[in-house]
Every structure is written in structure tokens, then in C-alpha cells.
Design a protein around this motif. Structure first.
Motif, PDB file in Angstrom:
ATOM      1  N   VAL C 254      52.556 -31.919  26.680  1.00  0.00           N
ATOM      2  CA  VAL C 254      51.799 -33.007  27.283  1.00  0.00           C
ATOM      3  C   VAL C 254      50.986 -32.481  28.465  1.00  0.00           C
ATOM      4  O   VAL C 254      51.468 -31.691  29.267  1.00  0.00           O
ATOM      5  CB  VAL C 254      52.739 -34.140  27.716  1.00  0.00           C
ATOM      6  CG1 VAL C 254      53.809 -33.636  28.639  1.00  0.00           C
ATOM      7  CG2 VAL C 254      51.967 -35.250  28.386  1.00  0.00           C
ATOM      8  N   PHE C 255      49.711 -32.869  28.501  1.00  0.00           N
ATOM      9  CA  PHE C 255      48.854 -32.331  29.563  1.00  0.00           C
ATOM     10  C   PHE C 255      48.029 -33.419  30.254  1.00  0.00           C
ATOM     11  O   PHE C 255      48.127 -33.618  31.464  1.00  0.00           O
ATOM     12  CB  PHE C 255      47.919 -31.261  28.984  1.00  0.00           C
ATOM     13  CG  PHE C 255      46.914 -30.762  29.975  1.00  0.00           C
ATOM     14  CD1 PHE C 255      47.312 -29.921  30.991  1.00  0.00           C
ATOM     15  CD2 PHE C 255      45.591 -31.144  29.899  1.00  0.00           C
ATOM     16  CE1 PHE C 255      46.392 -29.463  31.921  1.00  0.00           C
ATOM     17  CE2 PHE C 255      44.667 -30.691  30.820  1.00  0.00           C
ATOM     18  CZ  PHE C 255      45.077 -29.843  31.833  1.00  0.00           C
ATOM     19  N   ALA C 256      47.248 -34.154  29.451  1.00  0.00           N
ATOM     20  CA  ALA C 256      46.280 -35.076  30.046  1.00  0.00           C
ATOM     21  C   ALA C 256      46.941 -36.103  30.963  1.00  0.00           C
ATOM     22  O   ALA C 256      46.490 -36.312  32.097  1.00  0.00           O
ATOM     23  CB  ALA C 256      45.498 -35.785  28.939  1.00  0.00           C
ATOM     24  N   GLN C 257      48.021 -36.709  30.485  1.00  0.00           N
ATOM     25  CA  GLN C 257      48.661 -37.752  31.286  1.00  0.00           C
ATOM     26  C   GLN C 257      49.151 -37.199  32.622  1.00  0.00           C
ATOM     27  O   GLN C 257      48.969 -37.828  33.674  1.00  0.00           O
ATOM     28  CB  GLN C 257      49.845 -38.370  30.543  1.00  0.00           C
ATOM     29  CG  GLN C 257      49.470 -39.203  29.340  1.00  0.00           C
ATOM     30  CD  GLN C 257      49.460 -38.386  28.065  1.00  0.00           C
ATOM     31  OE1 GLN C 257      49.266 -37.179  28.077  1.00  0.00           O
ATOM     32  NE2 GLN C 257      49.654 -39.046  26.930  1.00  0.00           N
ATOM     33  N   ILE C 258      49.762 -36.015  32.570  1.00  0.00           N
ATOM     34  CA  ILE C 258      50.306 -35.430  33.798  1.00  0.00           C
ATOM     35  C   ILE C 258      49.170 -35.071  34.768  1.00  0.00           C
ATOM     36  O   ILE C 258      49.252 -35.353  35.963  1.00  0.00           O
ATOM     37  CB  ILE C 258      51.155 -34.175  33.476  1.00  0.00           C
ATOM     38  CG1 ILE C 258      52.251 -34.511  32.467  1.00  0.00           C
ATOM     39  CG2 ILE C 258      51.763 -33.603  34.739  1.00  0.00           C
ATOM     40  CD1 ILE C 258      53.288 -35.488  32.939  1.00  0.00           C
ATOM     41  N   THR C 259      48.103 -34.480  34.234  1.00  0.00           N
ATOM     42  CA  THR C 259      46.971 -34.132  35.109  1.00  0.00           C
ATOM     43  C   THR C 259      46.418 -35.368  35.799  1.00  0.00           C
ATOM     44  O   THR C 259      46.181 -35.362  37.007  1.00  0.00           O
ATOM     45  CB  THR C 259      45.838 -33.492  34.286  1.00  0.00           C
ATOM     46  OG1 THR C 259      46.388 -32.420  33.564  1.00  0.00           O
ATOM     47  CG2 THR C 259      44.738 -32.977  35.187  1.00  0.00           C
ATOM     48  N   LEU C 260      46.199 -36.414  35.018  1.00  0.00           N
ATOM     49  CA  LEU C 260      45.598 -37.616  35.599  1.00  0.00           C
ATOM     50  C   LEU C 260      46.532 -38.260  36.622  1.00  0.00           C
ATOM     51  O   LEU C 260      46.087 -38.720  37.677  1.00  0.00           O
ATOM     52  CB  LEU C 260      45.238 -38.617  34.495  1.00  0.00           C
ATOM     53  CG  LEU C 260      44.096 -38.142  33.576  1.00  0.00           C
ATOM     54  CD1 LEU C 260      44.000 -39.017  32.342  1.00  0.00           C
ATOM     55  CD2 LEU C 260      42.773 -38.145  34.331  1.00  0.00           C
ATOM     56  N   LEU C 261      47.819 -38.282  36.311  1.00  0.00           N
ATOM     57  CA  LEU C 261      48.772 -38.837  37.271  1.00  0.00           C
ATOM     58  C   LEU C 261      48.815 -37.979  38.537  1.00  0.00           C
ATOM     59  O   LEU C 261      48.918 -38.488  39.646  1.00  0.00           O
ATOM     60  CB  LEU C 261      50.168 -38.942  36.658  1.00  0.00           C
ATOM     61  CG  LEU C 261      50.385 -40.060  35.643  1.00  0.00           C
ATOM     62  CD1 LEU C 261      51.757 -39.942  34.997  1.00  0.00           C
ATOM     63  CD2 LEU C 261      50.247 -41.421  36.301  1.00  0.00           C
ATOM     64  N   LYS C 262      48.729 -36.656  38.347  1.00  0.00           N
ATOM     65  CA  LYS C 262      48.732 -35.772  39.511  1.00  0.00           C
ATOM     66  C   LYS C 262      47.487 -35.998  40.372  1.00  0.00           C
ATOM     67  O   LYS C 262      47.550 -35.922  41.594  1.00  0.00           O
ATOM     68  CB  LYS C 262      48.793 -34.302  39.073  1.00  0.00           C
ATOM     69  CG  LYS C 262      50.199 -33.816  38.765  1.00  0.00           C
ATOM     70  CD  LYS C 262      50.242 -32.321  38.637  1.00  0.00           C
ATOM     71  CE  LYS C 262      50.186 -31.637  39.992  1.00  0.00           C
ATOM     72  NZ  LYS C 262      50.361 -30.192  39.904  1.00  0.00           N
ATOM     73  N   ASP C 263      46.364 -36.245  39.714  1.00  0.00           N
ATOM     74  CA  ASP C 263      45.147 -36.525  40.478  1.00  0.00           C
ATOM     75  C   ASP C 263      45.330 -37.749  41.357  1.00  0.00           C
ATOM     76  O   ASP C 263      44.788 -37.832  42.454  1.00  0.00           O
ATOM     77  CB  ASP C 263      43.951 -36.755  39.537  1.00  0.00           C
ATOM     78  CG  ASP C 263      43.437 -35.437  38.977  1.00  0.00           C
ATOM     79  OD1 ASP C 263      43.847 -34.387  39.510  1.00  0.00           O
ATOM     80  OD2 ASP C 263      42.655 -35.454  38.024  1.00  0.00           O
ATOM     81  N   ALA C 264      46.088 -38.708  40.850  1.00  0.00           N
ATOM     82  CA  ALA C 264      46.315 -39.924  41.631  1.00  0.00           C
ATOM     83  C   ALA C 264      47.456 -39.727  42.618  1.00  0.00           C
ATOM     84  O   ALA C 264      47.632 -40.515  43.534  1.00  0.00           O
ATOM     85  CB  ALA C 264      46.644 -41.094  40.705  1.00  0.00           C
ATOM     86  N   GLY C 265      48.240 -38.681  42.418  1.00  0.00           N
ATOM     87  CA  GLY C 265      49.384 -38.455  43.293  1.00  0.00           C
ATOM     88  C   GLY C 265      49.276 -37.137  44.022  1.00  0.00           C
ATOM     89  O   GLY C 265      48.396 -36.960  44.859  1.00  0.00           O
TER      90      GLY C 265
END
Lengths: 393, 54, 320
Positions: C254-265
Motif C-alpha cells: 500500500v502506498f497512495a493512501q499512506i502518502t496522502l495521509l502523511k501529507d495531511a499529518g
């Protein structure tokens, strides 16, 4: 990485028209987001079929790309493009072995925005020293309003405290760089930052480069702003002010600056004066793999022309050539921009610096400091981690 | 019928291979700016379009 | 898997055709020619990156190499570095845990939804199916953004609702602020996105179970749980295992979800899983050699997980 404030439409049109006049060719301008620009530059620049011919590049990434040979030598144009008049610190990060590869495009800077209404209500004055700033921020602070809103991982703003106390991110020893977070002066600065963050900011410890200006505006239906004070890139003033629905599109809000409510000042130094802030802005260079070297050089001439430099200034972007800095005007924003930019500092000109930024180690480190960790042991730990990357290309 | 399919398939295969090998042909004279079409990468967003609300 | 498995596979291919026998002499070169374009596409599309990755994992390959400097062969240096890298092990263990928990919960919920779909009337089933199709068809970026809003610290509906419960103080709770709750949100998001696929697949399996069998079991006195445990589960087992395998593999990379969540966090490494860790090593810090080495490790882990299942599937095949 530099402050994201960037070339408005009129400037783009000017470049296209002038380029057409000079060469008869077409200039295509493509906008890259700061977030994935580093990745895109890494893959596109070496590839002659996909490379941009000319590219803007974050000033802090310039040493990395210049050192690996991504850009063309433009030393022969240096004098024609402005020579000694160009911002020296930016010229230096784009130089290898005395040859110029990347030149300054524009500079920006960071200064403080504050709420005059909240300052008056709390009976505090604009601070003149950095410890005073912490003091008044604590007075202004409560659960719903941050005295000084600052994200825990926001190292690009937080680094000002290291600079202000005389510390630095890294020091050069011969041709090698060493991370210097453990330097006693850096630690002093980090401890001052930790105190400010833990006692006067409600921002999450995990917040990094965010949009602090939304916190100083009073949001619709909110009782008051989230922050009494913020630090932000100079162009943020376009987004600060009284909010009202956009007359052109009522689903959006526009901010109108209100001198009664909002004010700006430069970040004060430890004993008064001006604290060095992170120098925002970017460099510009010609891709070494470009097949259109001559056309790219024409564009450079247009960008460094008096007309274009003054257009940059009129739009609030610091012109690279000191002869045209007056084009920034003399309103309070221009004054704060120039004053804070004069003392500003760049990140280390180390080959591996873009890697250090990309690794997220600085966000991680500042986050852990602001979470209340032991500064000295964290600094030692992250010095070691950063040292592994800083000289690597 | 089969021969026809076979020849079409062979032609497709050949095209795929050729497409992989071919390179853009004319390279403009790099020393002459006349008529050169160039690309300029700019970074970031225009400040005035930034959001002002949360 | 060599000798014993091949025989039944080959036997199956030739035996079940009761119609006109295929004449061996008719098999000209046509099939081979037909397969050529697909093969070339496959080799170019999959083979090249894979080989590049394997080669690079044995090289010192940084940004200088990207810009044309010849790479240096370093043998197993990159892998040796990984063995001694505490962060790598932390990320690996975290990713495995995340993938096992997420995949398991996904499959459990997926099975329950399938059983539900099988049990309810047509209209309700249609409503269920349509809503799940929507969830499934939602682009990752859109779904993640919505989840970021739901769990937003200041304006998120989750905090608002939880805070409304008397005695619970969730005002401004920062879900993305610490790794545990961060991965909880990520897990919920991924489960939400993958349950539809699982339940459709299982539901398809369920429709294959004949009603006579179920009725007979009921007459014999089997309760609902017993019927589920003893009849339904064994019958959908092949589907179940392949679906679980796919989920495990997907959730591991899994990549996209984690990246996007990290961008918000947070940008901190404490919030990385293998996908974002590789991206950070390679694209963000320019160490393509190390990034390739980690990718190879992920590939091996994936193969190891798949291997267990492939063997299982083959065994079942043989048993039939």
C-alpha cells in the motif's frame, strides 16, 4: 525548498511574448508543485527528450543538482545577466569550482503577522527581542487561540531560532559537511523554540509546512482566530485579512487586508535587531541535457532583463538583481520583506542537502524536540543520521 | 484466415519492436536560438489563489 | 511443485475435450506468432524494471549515477546495510503487522457482507451491491481526502460525534498525530475500499452452493453457525484463500493512501510503511541502490506469502 509564492500570469505572458520576439520560437511554461518537484527533476533532467530546457529550482536544492552535473555552465553569461549585482548567497549555492551553473531567480523571506486587536486586548506590545516574543505569546495563549501558532515539525520556520542563537544546521570542514545540531548554540536555540512551542502553540506536533495564514484569519462563524501570531512567507499577506465571499465566485472567500486588525513585524533577534530567518526563494538554471541550449540562453537574458526583474518586484517577489529591489515598493510588506531578507540565511550548500530535505529527518527531529524530548540527546541522534546523507550525491 | 491473422500479428510485433527502437529524428541546431521551442518549469502555486479558509 | 503437479495439469488440458480431437499437425506457428506482441509488451513492461531493479540493488546508485556517472558494483553491500538498519526492520515489522491485520479484518467483514447479501431479499441486496460498487469505484485520492476530512482535528465529523457522547473528550483529537491512531485510520480506509471486492468474490462463491445441500443440513439439525462453519466455509474456501492472498499482497505494498495521509499529518519516519519508505529512500533522498534493495526484499516477502498459498491451491487441485 523555497517559499511557494510564484510567478503570476502577467509575468508568464510577458516571458512568452518576449521569447517569441527574440527567437520566433514558442515558450511553454509548465508548473510543477513543490511537493513532487524534487522527484520530477531527478528523473526529467538527465533525459534529453523530457528535460525542461530551463527550470526554476529551490535554492536549497541547487548545490545537489549543480554538483551532479545537471546544469549547463553559464559563467560566460554571468556578467551580462547581472554579475556582482546578483544576490551573492544564491549565486554561491549554484557554483562549483568557480563556475556558475544556477543563478538566483527571486528571493522571498519570512516575517511575523499578528492580530492588533488581540495584542491590544491582552495589553501587549510588539516584541523587540526573541525572549520577549515568547513572553507575550504565552500571555496571549489559551486553549482556543495560539499565542504563536507554529507546527511542531515546521523546521523551515523553527530553524530561525537556531540561527538567532548563533547556531547552524551544518558546518563545513574542508569539502565535507557535518550536521551541527549538537552545537551548544544550536541547542540553546532549539530549547528556546521548544519553550515557545510547548507553552504558546496549539498546532499539532506533526504539522509541518502548512498554511498558517488560515489560522490568523477569523474563519466564518468562528468566535475568533486560531492564532494571535504566525510566521509566514511574505506573500502570505495576500491571504490574510477580513474574509468575505468572493464577488466572482461566492463559494470562495477572499481576504482583504485590514490595517486596524492585522499587522506585520520582522522576527526579532535574541538581543534585539533582526533574527536571521530561512531565506526563501529559488534559483534558475539551464538543463545540461537540453537540446535547445541557445534558446534557453535567450530566455535567461529575458528573465534577467530590467523589465522582468521589475515585474517580479512589483508582484512581491524579491528581484535577483539588487539594482531593482526598489521595485518591491515601500509599503509595510516590502519593508518587512527587505529587512528580514537582508539577515536571512540559506541551508548548507552541501551536495547531499536535497537528500537531507527529502528524507524528512528535519521534520522528524523538530517534531520530537517540540514534543518535549531531550534536546541534547535528540540533536546527537539526528546529527548522526544527517551526517550519513549530507555528503552523499 | 489463419495466415491473415498471422501476418497481422507479425506486422504488429514488428511495429512494436520498431517503435521501441526508433528515435526522434531531426535535432535542431543547438547553437542557433532561431525557432527553438523550449520548455520552462516553474514551481509552486500563485499566492493569490491560495485558500484563505480552513 | 515440479513432478507431481505437472501431470494433472497436463492431463486436464488435453482430456476434457470430448468434441472433435485437435489434429497435432494443424498446430502451425500461428499461436506462437500471436503470442509475440503480448510477450514483448510483458518483457518491456515488467521485465525491464525488474531487471533494472535487481541490477541496481547491487550497485551504489545515487543522484550522480542518475546524471550519467557510471555506477559502482558493490555486491551485497546494500543488503548488508539493511540488515543493520534498525529503521528498516521497524518498517518491515510495522508493514507486516499492518498488512496482516488489515487483510484479515477485510476478509472477515467481506465474508459477513457476502453472507448478508445471500440472506436478504432482492431489493436490499441490490442496494447493498450498488453502494459497495460505489465504494469500490471511488478513486484512492478522493476516498483518502474524504477520510482526512472525516477525521480532521478541528472540523471532522468523527471528533464531533465522539465528543457528543457524554464523558468523552475528543474535541480536536489529532488522529493523524500518533502512529497508532494514524494506522488505525489508514486501516479503516483501506478496509472500506477493499471490502466490496472481497464480498463480491465470496458472494459469487456462495451462489454456487446448492440449496439442496443447505436444506439437507438443516433437516439433519445443523444450526446456522454449524451450516456456516461446516458447509459454507469449506465450499468457498478456494475463493476465500485467493482473496486473502490478494489482500495480503495489496496491503503489503500500500502506498497512495499512506502518502496522502502523511501529507495531511507527519513527515516523520515513524509513519512509514514499506511503500513510502522505498519512495523516501529512492526518489526523495536519491539513493536508488538502497531503494532497489528494499524493493527486492519486498518482492521476496510477497513471493514467500504467495508460495504458501500457491502450494495450498495446488494441493486442493490435486485432491479434486
Amino acid at each position: 525548498m523555497a517559499d511557494g509564492g510564484d510567478t503570476p500570469d502577467t509575468l508568464r505572458d510577458y516571458l512568452k511574448t518576449e521569447y517569441k520576439k527574440a527567437t520566433g520560437g514558442t515558450l511553454t511554461i509548465e508548473e510543477q508543485g513543490w511537493g513532487d518537484a524534487l522527484a520530477k527533476l531527478q528523473t526529467a533532467l538527465p533525459d534529453a527528450d523530457n528535460t525542461p530546457d530551463v527550470t526554476e529550482i529551490g535554492n536549497t536544492w541547487s548545490p545537489t543538482f549543480t554538483n551532479v552535473g545537471a546544469f549547463s555552465d553559464i559563467s560566460d553569461m554571468y556578467d551580462e545577466l547581472g554579475g556582482d549585482k546578483l544576490l551573492t548567497s544564491f549565486v554561491d549555492v549554484g557554483k562549483v569550482d568557480g563556475k556558475n551553473y544556477a543563478l538566483p531567480y527571486y528571493f522571498g523571506s519570512r516575517y511575523v503577522f499578528y492580530r492588533k486587536d488581540l495584542y491590544a486586548a491582552a495589553g501587549v506590545e510588539v516584541p523587540t527581542t526573541l525572549p520577549q516574543l515568547t513572553e507575550i505569546a504565552q500571555k496571549l495563549h489559551n486553549d482556543s487561540t495560539s499565542g504563536f501558532y507554529l507546527g511542531g515539525e515546521d523546521w523551515r520556520n523553527g530553524v530561525s531560532w537556531i540561527f538567532a542563537y548563533g547556531g547552524d544546521l551544518a558546518k563545513q570542514d574542508g569539502d565535507q559537511w557535518k550536521s551541527s545540531l549538537s552545537d551548544p548554540k544550536s541547542i540553546e536555540g532549539l530549547e528556546a523554540l521548544q519553550e515557545l512551542y510547548t507553552s504558546a502553540s496549539n498546532a499539532p506536533v506533526t504539522e509541518a509546512d502548512s498554511t498558517p495564514w488560515v489560522n490568523i484569519n477569523t474563519q466564518p462563524e468562528a468566535a475568533g482566530p486560531e492564532a494571535a501570531t504566525i510566521i509566514a512567507p511574505g506573500w502570505a499577506h495576500w491571504s490574510i485579512g477580513d474574509l468575505a465571499p468572493d464577488p466572482k465566485d461566492d463559494t470562495k472567500q477572499v481576504a482583504t487586508w485590514n490595517d486596524e486588525v492585522f499587522g506585520a513585524y520582522v522576527l526579532p533577534g535574541v538581543d534585539g535587531g533582526v533574527a536571521p530567518v530561512f531565506a526563501g526563494g529559488s534559483n534558475i538554471a539551464i538543463s545540461a541535457s537540453s537540446k535547445n541550449q541557445a534558446g534557453a540562453r535567450e530566455l535567461m537574458k529575458i528573465i534577467f532583463s530590467k523589465e522582468y526583474q521589475e515585474m517580479l518586484g512589483a508582484n512581491g517577489l524579491g528581484p535577483a538583481n539588487s539594482d531593482y529591489v526598489s521595485s518591491l515598493g515601500d509599503d509595510q510588506f516590502a519593508k518587512a520583506l527587505i529587512e528580514s531578507a537582508l539577515g536571512s540565511k540559506l541551508t548548507p550548500a552541501a551536495v547531499g542537502w536535497a537528500g537531507v530535505e527529502g528524507s524528512g529527518l528535519l521534520e522528524e527531529f523538530f517534531g520530537k524536540v517540540n514534543a518535549g524530548g531531550d534536546v541534547a540527546s535528540l540533536a546527537a541522534e539526528y546529527d548522526k543520521k544527517i551526517d550519513e546523507l549530507i555528503n552523499k550525491s | 484466415m489463419k495466415r491473415k491473422i498471422a501476418s497481422i500479428a507479425a506486422a504488429t510485433a514488428a511495429l512494436v519492436v520498431l517503435a521501441g527502437c526508433s528515435t526522434p529524428s531531426e535535432a535542431p541546431n543547438p547553437d542557433d536560438a532561431k525557432g527553438q521551442n523550449i520548455t520552462f518549469w516553474l514551481m509552486g502555486v500563485t499566492p493569490r489563489t491560495l485558500s484563505v479558509t480552513t | 511443485m515440479s513432478a507431481p503437479t505437472r501431470t494433472p495439469a497436463r492431463a486436464r488440458m488435453s482430456s476434457p475435450a470430448p468434441g472433435p480431437r485437435i489434429q497435432p499437425r494443424r498446430t502451425t506457428g500461428v499461436p506462437y506468432v500471436l503470442i509475440v506482441p503480448a510477450l514483448i509488451a510483458l518483457l518491456l513492461g515488467l521485465g525491464y524494471p525488474l531487471i533494472w531493479q535487481i541490477v541496481t540493488s547491487f550497485q551504489k546508485y545515487g543522484l550522480s549515477q542518475q546524471f550519467g556517472k557510471p555506477p559502482e558494483f558493490v555486491g551485497f553491500d546494500n543488503f548488508a546495510n539493511l540488515v543493520w538498519d534498525g529503521e528498516f526492520w521497524a518498517v518491515l515489522v510495522r508493514s507486516l503487522l499492518f498488512c496482516v491485520v488489515t487483510a484479515a479484518v477485510t476478509v472477515v467483514i467481506g465474508v459477513l457482507m457476502a453472507v448478508l447479501m445471500n440472506a436478504v431479499g432482492r431489493t436490499v441486496r441490490l442496494i447493498l451491491q450498488i453502494s459497495m460498487l460505489f465504494a469500490w469505484a471511488m478513486p484512492v485520492a478522493a476516498a483518502t481526502t474524504v477520510f482526512i476530512w472525516l477525521f480532521d482535528r478541528r472540523r471532522g465529523v468523527v471528533n464531533y460525534l465522539l465528543d457528543a457522547i457524554p464523558g468523552v473528550d475528543m474535541n480536536r483529537y489529532d488522529w493523524l498525530g500518533n502512529p497508532l491512531t494514524f494506522f488505525f485510520v489508514a486501516s479503516v480506509l483501506i478496509i472500506w475500499m477493499s471490502v466490496p471486492f472481497v464480498s463480491f468474490a465470496i458472494y459469487a462463491g456462495l451462489t454456487q452452493i446448492s440449496e439442496e445441500v443447505m436444506e439437507a443440513a438443516q433437516i439433519d439439525g445443523a444450526g446456522a453457525w454449524q451450516r456456516f462453519r461446516r458447509i459454507i466455509l469449506p465450499m468457498v474456501r478456494p475463493v476465500l484463500s485467493i482473496v486473502l492472498l490478494l489482500q495480503l499482497i495489496w496491503d503489503l505494498r500500500v502506498f497512495a493512501q499512506i502518502t496522502l495521509l502523511k501529507d495531511a499529518g507527519s513527515k516523520s519516519g515513524d509513519f512509514d510503511l514499506l511503500g513510502t519508505y522505498i519512495y523516501k529512500l529512492g526518489t526523495a533522498t536519491g539513493d536508488f541502490g538502497m531503494a532497489s534493495a528494499v524493493s527486492i526484499v519486498v518482492l521476496l516477502v510477497t513471493l514467500a506469502i504467495s508460495w504458501v498459498y500457491v502450494r495450498e491451491l495446488i494441493k486442493e487441485d490435486e485432491a479434486q
